[in-house]
Design a protein around this motif. Structure first.
Motif, PDB file in Angstrom:
ATOM      1  N   GLY A  77     -14.646  15.643  71.755  1.00 47.94           N
ATOM      2  CA  GLY A  77     -15.102  14.705  72.770  1.00 47.94           C
ATOM      3  C   GLY A  77     -15.343  13.285  72.287  1.00 47.94           C
ATOM      4  N   LEU A  78     -15.118  13.024  70.998  1.00 50.82           N
ATOM      5  CA  LEU A  78     -15.380  11.696  70.446  1.00 50.82           C
ATOM      6  C   LEU A  78     -14.087  10.896  70.305  1.00 50.82           C
ATOM      7  CD1 LEU A  78     -17.862  12.606  67.553  1.00 50.82           C
ATOM      8  CD2 LEU A  78     -18.418  11.890  69.893  1.00 50.82           C
ATOM      9  N   THR A  79     -14.142   9.623  70.643  1.00 51.14           N
ATOM     10  CA  THR A  79     -13.006   8.738  70.403  1.00 51.14           C
ATOM     11  C   THR A  79     -13.071   8.224  68.967  1.00 51.14           C
ATOM     12  OG1 THR A  79     -14.154   6.703  71.055  1.00 51.14           O
ATOM     13  CG2 THR A  79     -13.062   7.986  72.808  1.00 51.14           C
ATOM     14  N   ASN A  80     -12.007   7.604  68.516  1.00 47.57           N
ATOM     15  CA  ASN A  80     -11.978   7.059  67.156  1.00 47.57           C
ATOM     16  C   ASN A  80     -13.058   5.999  66.946  1.00 47.57           C
ATOM     17  OD1 ASN A  80      -9.772   8.680  66.658  1.00 47.57           O
ATOM     18  ND2 ASN A  80      -8.264   7.033  66.948  1.00 47.57           N
ATOM     19  N   GLN A  81     -13.430   5.313  68.034  1.00 50.62           N
ATOM     20  CA  GLN A  81     -14.411   4.234  67.934  1.00 50.62           C
ATOM     21  C   GLN A  81     -15.827   4.688  68.294  1.00 50.62           C
ATOM     22  OE1 GLN A  81     -11.517   3.841  69.867  1.00 50.62           O
ATOM     23  NE2 GLN A  81     -10.377   2.841  68.222  1.00 50.62           N
ATOM     24  N   ALA A  82     -16.028   5.984  68.475  1.00 48.90           N
ATOM     25  CA  ALA A  82     -17.351   6.481  68.871  1.00 48.90           C
ATOM     26  C   ALA A  82     -18.416   6.093  67.846  1.00 48.90           C
ATOM     27  CB  ALA A  82     -17.314   8.005  69.024  1.00 48.90           C
ATOM     28  N   LYS A  83     -19.627   5.844  68.339  1.00 48.61           N
ATOM     29  CA  LYS A  83     -20.731   5.511  67.454  1.00 48.61           C
ATOM     30  C   LYS A  83     -21.238   6.794  66.798  1.00 48.61           C
ATOM     31  CE  LYS A  83     -22.322   1.382  69.917  1.00 48.61           C
ATOM     32  NZ  LYS A  83     -23.471   0.728  70.595  1.00 48.61           N
ATOM     33  N   VAL A  84     -21.076   6.888  65.504  1.00 47.32           N
ATOM     34  CA  VAL A  84     -21.508   8.062  64.751  1.00 47.32           C
ATOM     35  C   VAL A  84     -22.308   7.621  63.535  1.00 47.32           C
ATOM     36  CG1 VAL A  84     -19.587   9.521  65.489  1.00 47.32           C
ATOM     37  CG2 VAL A  84     -19.316   8.073  63.467  1.00 47.32           C
ATOM     38  N   VAL A  99     -14.262  12.180  59.557  1.00 49.56           N
ATOM     39  CA  VAL A  99     -12.989  12.270  60.267  1.00 49.56           C
ATOM     40  C   VAL A  99     -12.635  10.946  60.925  1.00 49.56           C
ATOM     41  CG1 VAL A  99     -11.735  13.397  62.142  1.00 49.56           C
ATOM     42  CG2 VAL A  99     -13.215  14.751  60.649  1.00 49.56           C
ATOM     43  N   LEU A 100     -13.579  10.375  61.688  1.00 46.92           N
ATOM     44  CA  LEU A 100     -13.275   9.217  62.534  1.00 46.92           C
ATOM     45  C   LEU A 100     -13.196   7.909  61.757  1.00 46.92           C
ATOM     46  CD1 LEU A 100     -15.560  10.049  65.596  1.00 46.92           C
ATOM     47  CD2 LEU A 100     -13.126  10.567  65.287  1.00 46.92           C
ATOM     48  N   ARG A 101     -13.878   7.824  60.639  1.00 44.92           N
ATOM     49  CA  ARG A 101     -13.844   6.588  59.859  1.00 44.92           C
ATOM     50  C   ARG A 101     -12.938   6.728  58.620  1.00 44.92           C
ATOM     51  NH1 ARG A 101     -15.660   5.692  64.032  1.00 44.92           N
ATOM     52  NH2 ARG A 101     -17.671   4.753  64.585  1.00 44.92           N
ATOM     53  N   VAL A 102     -13.186   7.759  57.828  1.00 44.60           N
ATOM     54  CA  VAL A 102     -12.469   7.894  56.559  1.00 44.60           C
ATOM     55  C   VAL A 102     -11.070   8.486  56.768  1.00 44.60           C
ATOM     56  CG1 VAL A 102     -12.565   8.757  54.196  1.00 44.60           C
ATOM     57  CG2 VAL A 102     -14.689   8.220  55.408  1.00 44.60           C
TER      58      VAL A 102
END
Length: 335
Positions: free
Chosen positions: A41-48, A161-164
């Protein structure tokens, strides 16, 4: 603790059978499942949550981009269809710098030996100048080692996953086009993709709980153009369409997912992204973890241990993968 430089151990089908029933195999597969679930459910730009370790990993990947700029392709020197020779210089530079790149993250400096080997092998093969899902697996092993060394925790998984990982894929896209890396052991039109598997696996999870996006939307060119930066699955389709072309009826070239990736096209007939998400794990286990030509290149050290029942083989046996590396002919757009 005694750390050793990882090396290949799986040589025969009997070795593979032992590997598939091993605790190491189960632990790595569970690690992938955890990563997949935590980006649902998270996009690549999601705040994590981005810990200092995540920020340091991203900073080190920026250094890889600098190495690409340091070793540009000199076209007048190289007229080969595939495999620009400058990749060898880029590869050698990574191997040289890798041990020092993560010394700030790991307290036990000897563990850096294992980290550096997995990281160094994540960028392709120097001799064949190719890249495939086995190299991508090395980057996953690099993540797993950081997890086992307590450098990262489950709280870091979404950002991992989303950043690295996303940054790694972005760099690999650049390497594939800059150095004309040949697909390693491509399965031809029956394969998902010439180079990668994990972006599809993670990407399906990103879309699994989307209220409106359906699998067939991948065929919608406008949607791909609008969402490829937000979702890994769309990015994969966007990249494939950008480098593969087929003759059109008007004499021009055009991309066709149905033509160059029928398996990928067939998967999109599933009713939901949730089913594709679950299927991707099963497919990864069968097509990557369960394929001898890939696992023959898998390396074991102290952190990722080889199953005890796998017999010792000579270095010559372990180095001889016994299969050909035939890539599909791609029509690259001249950068």
């Amino acid at each position: 603790m005694l750390y050793i430089e990882p090396r290949k151990r799986i040589v025969t089908k009997d070795d593979l059978a032992i590997w598939e029933k091993s605790q190491t195999h189960e632990d790595l597969l569970n690690f992938i499942v955890d990563l997949q679930n935590l980006v649902e459910g998270l996009t690549n730009q999601a705040k994590v949550h981005e810990s200092d370790a995540i920020k340091e990993l991203v900073a080190q990947l920026d250094k890889i981009l600098e190495l690409v700029d340091k070793h540009p392709v000199l076209k007048e020197r190289d007229i080969s269809r595939f495999g620009k020779s400058e990749f060898c210089d880029f590869y050698d530079d990574i191997q040289k710098q890798a041990p020092s790149m993560f010394s700030g993250l790991v307290q036990d400096k000897e563990a850096v030996v294992e980290l550096a080997r997995y990281f160094g092998e994540s960028w392709g093969d120097r001799t064949r100048i190719d890249y495939g899902s086995g190299h991508e697996l090395n980057f996953l092993c690099f993540f797993y080692c950081l997890h086992k060394l307590n450098v990262i925790t489950k709280d870091d998984y979404p950002a991992l996953v989303l950043r690295v990982f996303c940054k790694y894929i972005s760099i690999m896209r650049q390497l594939q086009k800059t150095y004309w890396l040949e697909p390693a052991g491509s399965h031809g039109v029956w394969g998902l993709d010439d180079y990668h598997f994990l972006p599809f696996l993670f990407g399906a999870s990103q879309l699994a709980s989307h209220p409106h996006m359906k699998p067939k939307s991948i065929h919608n060119k406008e949607m791909v153009e609008n969402f490829w930066e937000q979702y890994m699955y769309f990015e994969c389709i966007h990249f494939i369409n950008s480098i593969k072309t087929v003759p059109g009826y008007d004499g021009n070239t055009q991309a066709s997912l149905r033509w160059h990736s029928p398996m990928l096209d067939d998967i999109l007939s599933a009713k939901s992204w949730a089913k594709i998400k679950d299927g991707m794990i099963k497919m990864y286990n069968a097509e990557v973890f369960g394929k001898l030509p890939i696992i023959q290149h898998f390396m074991f050290g102290h952190i990722i241990q080889c199953p005890e029942d796998v017999p010792e083989h000579s270095d010559e046996e372990a180095s001889d993968c016994g299969h050909k590396h035939l890539g599909r002919l791609l029509r690259y757009q001249d950068p």
